[in-house]
Design a protein around this motif. Structure first.
Motif, mmCIF file in Angstrom:
data_model
loop_
_atom_site.group_PDB
_atom_site.id
_atom_site.type_symbol
_atom_site.label_atom_id
_atom_site.label_comp_id
_atom_site.label_asym_id
_atom_site.label_seq_id
_atom_site.Cartn_x
_atom_site.Cartn_y
_atom_site.Cartn_z
ATOM 1 N N GLU A 107 0.836 -1.201 0.000
ATOM 2 C CA GLU A 107 0.000 0.000 0.000
ATOM 3 C C GLU A 107 0.866 1.244 0.000
ATOM 4 O OE1 GLU A 107 -3.206 2.139 3.018
ATOM 5 O OE2 GLU A 107 -2.638 0.041 3.286
ATOM 6 N N GLU A 108 0.509 2.192 -0.848
ATOM 7 C CA GLU A 108 1.325 3.395 -0.967
ATOM 8 C C GLU A 108 1.274 4.232 0.311
ATOM 9 O OE1 GLU A 108 3.354 4.436 -3.406
ATOM 10 O OE2 GLU A 108 3.009 2.537 -4.398
ATOM 11 N N ALA A 109 2.446 4.765 0.692
ATOM 12 C CA ALA A 109 2.516 5.680 1.832
ATOM 13 C C ALA A 109 2.453 7.110 1.311
ATOM 14 C CB ALA A 109 3.815 5.468 2.607
ATOM 15 N N SER A 110 1.689 7.955 2.007
ATOM 16 C CA SER A 110 1.610 9.351 1.614
ATOM 17 C C SER A 110 2.974 10.011 1.774
ATOM 18 C CB SER A 110 0.587 10.086 2.492
ATOM 19 O OG SER A 110 0.649 11.469 2.261
ATOM 20 N N ASP A 111 3.442 10.655 0.710
ATOM 21 C CA ASP A 111 4.768 11.271 0.746
ATOM 22 C C ASP A 111 4.676 12.762 1.036
ATOM 23 O OD1 ASP A 111 7.453 11.241 0.735
ATOM 24 O OD2 ASP A 111 7.717 10.749 -1.369
ATOM 25 N N SER A 112 3.731 13.130 1.893
ATOM 26 C CA SER A 112 3.623 14.497 2.383
ATOM 27 C C SER A 112 3.523 15.492 1.233
ATOM 28 C CB SER A 112 4.826 14.803 3.292
ATOM 29 O OG SER A 112 4.749 16.064 3.861
ATOM 30 N N LEU A 261 -1.802 18.924 14.926
ATOM 31 C CA LEU A 261 -1.258 17.669 14.439
ATOM 32 C C LEU A 261 -0.189 17.198 15.415
ATOM 33 C CD1 LEU A 261 -0.845 18.447 10.627
ATOM 34 C CD2 LEU A 261 -2.511 16.923 11.645
ATOM 35 N N ASN A 262 -0.309 15.949 15.876
ATOM 36 C CA ASN A 262 0.685 15.406 16.789
ATOM 37 C C ASN A 262 2.058 15.456 16.136
ATOM 38 O OD1 ASN A 262 2.375 12.891 17.676
ATOM 39 N ND2 ASN A 262 0.937 13.277 19.342
ATOM 40 N N ARG A 263 2.986 16.162 16.783
ATOM 41 C CA ARG A 263 4.305 16.383 16.182
ATOM 42 C C ARG A 263 5.051 15.075 15.939
ATOM 43 N NH1 ARG A 263 7.489 18.908 12.680
ATOM 44 N NH2 ARG A 263 9.673 18.774 13.284
ATOM 45 N N SER A 264 5.056 14.208 16.942
ATOM 46 C CA SER A 264 5.781 12.947 16.809
ATOM 47 C C SER A 264 5.232 12.117 15.659
ATOM 48 C CB SER A 264 5.702 12.161 18.118
ATOM 49 O OG SER A 264 6.281 10.883 17.957
ATOM 50 N N LEU A 265 3.900 12.014 15.568
ATOM 51 C CA LEU A 265 3.288 11.216 14.506
ATOM 52 C C LEU A 265 3.553 11.839 13.146
ATOM 53 C CD1 LEU A 265 1.562 8.854 13.611
ATOM 54 C CD2 LEU A 265 -0.481 10.229 14.100
ATOM 55 N N PHE A 266 3.422 13.176 13.042
ATOM 56 C CA PHE A 266 3.679 13.855 11.772
ATOM 57 C C PHE A 266 5.117 13.611 11.322
ATOM 58 C CE2 PHE A 266 5.215 17.501 9.332
ATOM 59 C CZ PHE A 266 4.256 17.602 8.329
ATOM 60 N N LEU A 267 6.071 13.738 12.253
ATOM 61 C CA LEU A 267 7.478 13.534 11.915
ATOM 62 C C LEU A 267 7.725 12.098 11.473
ATOM 63 C CD1 LEU A 267 10.315 14.804 11.845
ATOM 64 C CD2 LEU A 267 10.599 14.094 14.224
ATOM 65 N N GLN A 268 7.169 11.141 12.204
ATOM 66 C CA GLN A 268 7.337 9.739 11.832
ATOM 67 C C GLN A 268 6.807 9.467 10.429
ATOM 68 O OE1 GLN A 268 6.523 6.450 14.652
ATOM 69 N NE2 GLN A 268 5.886 8.060 16.060
ATOM 70 N N GLN A 269 5.578 9.868 10.184
ATOM 71 C CA GLN A 269 4.936 9.559 8.908
ATOM 72 C C GLN A 269 5.625 10.263 7.743
ATOM 73 O OE1 GLN A 269 0.824 10.587 9.827
ATOM 74 N NE2 GLN A 269 0.345 8.446 10.250
ATOM 75 N N THR A 270 6.046 11.515 7.966
ATOM 76 C CA THR A 270 6.701 12.270 6.901
ATOM 77 C C THR A 270 8.049 11.669 6.553
ATOM 78 O OG1 THR A 270 5.597 14.317 7.592
ATOM 79 C CG2 THR A 270 7.553 14.544 6.217
ATOM 80 N N VAL A 271 8.871 11.380 7.569
ATOM 81 C CA VAL A 271 10.207 10.833 7.323
ATOM 82 C C VAL A 271 10.112 9.408 6.791
ATOM 83 C CG1 VAL A 271 12.377 10.154 8.401
ATOM 84 C CG2 VAL A 271 11.317 12.337 9.001
ATOM 85 N N ALA A 272 9.235 8.587 7.360
ATOM 86 C CA ALA A 272 9.107 7.198 6.914
ATOM 87 C C ALA A 272 8.676 7.126 5.450
ATOM 88 C CB ALA A 272 8.117 6.450 7.799
ATOM 89 N N ALA A 273 7.662 7.923 5.094
ATOM 90 C CA ALA A 273 7.191 7.912 3.713
ATOM 91 C C ALA A 273 8.262 8.409 2.757
ATOM 92 C CB ALA A 273 5.929 8.769 3.586
ATOM 93 N N ARG A 274 9.040 9.416 3.190
ATOM 94 C CA ARG A 274 10.080 9.951 2.313
ATOM 95 C C ARG A 274 11.203 8.950 2.135
ATOM 96 N NH1 ARG A 274 10.456 11.442 -1.856
ATOM 97 N NH2 ARG A 274 11.934 12.967 -2.619
ATOM 98 N N ALA A 331 3.955 0.254 9.546
ATOM 99 C CA ALA A 331 5.202 0.851 10.019
ATOM 100 C C ALA A 331 6.356 0.462 9.107
ATOM 101 C CB ALA A 331 5.496 0.409 11.447
ATOM 102 N N LEU A 332 7.359 1.324 9.091
ATOM 103 C CA LEU A 332 8.610 1.082 8.380
ATOM 104 C C LEU A 332 9.618 0.546 9.398
ATOM 105 C CD1 LEU A 332 10.413 1.499 5.796
ATOM 106 C CD2 LEU A 332 10.931 3.758 6.709
ATOM 107 N N LYS A 333 10.141 -0.648 9.146
ATOM 108 C CA LYS A 333 11.111 -1.249 10.065
ATOM 109 C C LYS A 333 12.518 -0.874 9.616
ATOM 110 C CE LYS A 333 12.352 -5.660 12.230
ATOM 111 N NZ LYS A 333 12.053 -7.118 12.294
#
Length: 400
Positions: A107-112, A261-274, A331-333
């Motif tokens: 499934e595609e991850a949103s790349d912010s 927007l939860n900062r930790s979640l936003f940072l995780q999702q943005t960096v992981a997707a990128r 999640a990205l491992k």
């Protein structure tokens, strides 16, 4: 790749691996690993796993835990079987299980902002810290990717004449938006003075014989409302905004982004997707998270992007009529090592990466690098002892 115990120098108040229940499902392999701490159940017979509607039920002497699964993921009834826990048999019970997956496992991850921006559409840019609108109604005639960050180093291999780009920056025109690996380049507009501040800062080493060469000036751009550093002014009329610091929304009527927007979640999702996007486009799994002065801050090795995980502490195992069911999330491992770590094995990893030029550089502001390391360390601290390290690396998951 073998699994080893966490290094003693990393154990302490911030490194607690006393998880009650941990679950990792692999969508592509259609299998999973369930780990139950012996503070929750003493023997495999004490653990009963059954399937619910879009959920996984785990019954233990401490109580029953219901984990909500992502859409399209189901537990295969009766497939949960005990498996040896190796060196951790005194602390943990391990189980293997099978799952069913409908739809694509990738499934595609949103790349912010990278995925959001399109030419000839109108956008608003918000500060991720306080959601203040920074830039209003920006329409770009062109949205173009910048070359790989190492493009200057290979110009001589392609040009039969002197480098035409020597000492020149690639800058956007008035209605351009240029996309870097972790940032956007765009021209300033008349409203910038009302929402942004600019302050010159020195970055790099200030000591040693080469201090004049290694220390340079950066014009840092910050939000006037909350002082969050957003990026840099790379030229008098050009902004460099990092994707971890801004929220980009289509300008549709009076639509407002989420108030908080939860900062930790936003940072995780943005960096992981990128990282996942760069891994796919560049066919690499190794990344060097760097500060703007080129100093490596964190070495990251991606393992897989199809994991679905949940980590539940002992205190939360059991019925809670007032709380929602814990959710297993995509999640990205990854494996990671910090160049600042003083451990001998960590130093060997860093030396090997540096000597062999391993790791595509991913540049983020120093404060964001520090935030990211804290988020990754926090993830590592929620893992069972058997999962927290792999060879000389530490293990973590970033939410997608």
């Amino acid at each position: 790749m073998g699994v080893t115990r966490c290094r003693p120098e990393l154990e302490g108040p911030t490194k607690t691996h006393g998880v009650g229940v941990f679950l990792e499902l692999r969508k592509r392999l259609q299998s999973g690993l369930l780990i139950v701490g012996k503070n929750v159940a003493i023997s495999p017979a004490d653990v009963v796993v059954t399937s619910g509607e879009s959920s996984l039920h785990i019954k233990t002497p401490k109580g029953e835990l219901s984990l909500t699964l992502p859409a399209g993921v189901t537990f295969e009834q009766g497939s949960c079987t005990p498996t040896p826990a190796g060196d951790f048999c005194e602390e943990e019970l391990h189980f293997r299980l099978r799952i069913g997956v409908t739809g694509s496992p990738d499934e595609e991850a949103s790349d912010s902002a990278m995925e959001t921006l399109r030419a000839k559409e109108t956008y608003c840019f918000h500060c991720q810290g306080c959601m203040t609108r920074l830039l209003e109604d920006r329409e770009f005639k062109r949205v173009l990717p910048l070359p790989n960050c190492n493009w200057n180093a290979i110009v001589d291999d392609w040009c039969c004449h002197p480098d035409p780009f020597a000492n020149r920056k690639l800058l956007p025109r008035a209605e351009d938006c240029l996309l870097g690996d972790t940032f956007l380049l765009l021209a300033k507009d008349g409203g910038c003075a009302e929402t942004l501040t600019e302050e010159v800062s020195l970055v790099g080493s200030k000591g040693g014989p080469d201090s004049k060469k290694s220390c340079r000036r950066l014009a840092l751009i910050s939000c006037k409302s909350c002082s969050l550093v957003l990026g840099e002014a790379v030229a008098p009329e050009t902004l460099k905004l990092y994707i971890t610091q801004v929220v980009v929304e289509p300008a549709v009527g009076d639509r407002q982004p989420e108030a908080s927007l939860n900062r930790s979640l936003f940072l995780q999702q943005t960096v992981a997707a990128r990282l996942l996007g760069l891994s796919t486009s560049l066919s690499t799994f190794h990344f060097s998270i760097q500060t703007p002065d080129g100093k490596a801050f964190l070495l990251v090795w991606l393992l897989n992007g199809d994991s679905v995980t949940a980590s539940v502490p002992k205190s939360s195992v059991g019925p809670d009529p007032h709380g929602p069911s814990p959710r297993a999330t995509r999640a990205l491992k990854l494996l990671y090592a910090s160049p600042s770590d003083t451990g001998g094995q960590q130093r060997d990893i860093v030396s090997s990466w540096e000597a062999n030029a391993i790791g595509h550089p991913v540049v983020l502001p120093l404060s964001v690098c520090e935030e990211l390391l804290q988020v990754i360390d926090d993830s590592n601290a929620t893992l069972p002892a058997s999962m927290c390290c792999m060879r000389s690396y530490e293990v973590a998951y970033l939410r997608l």
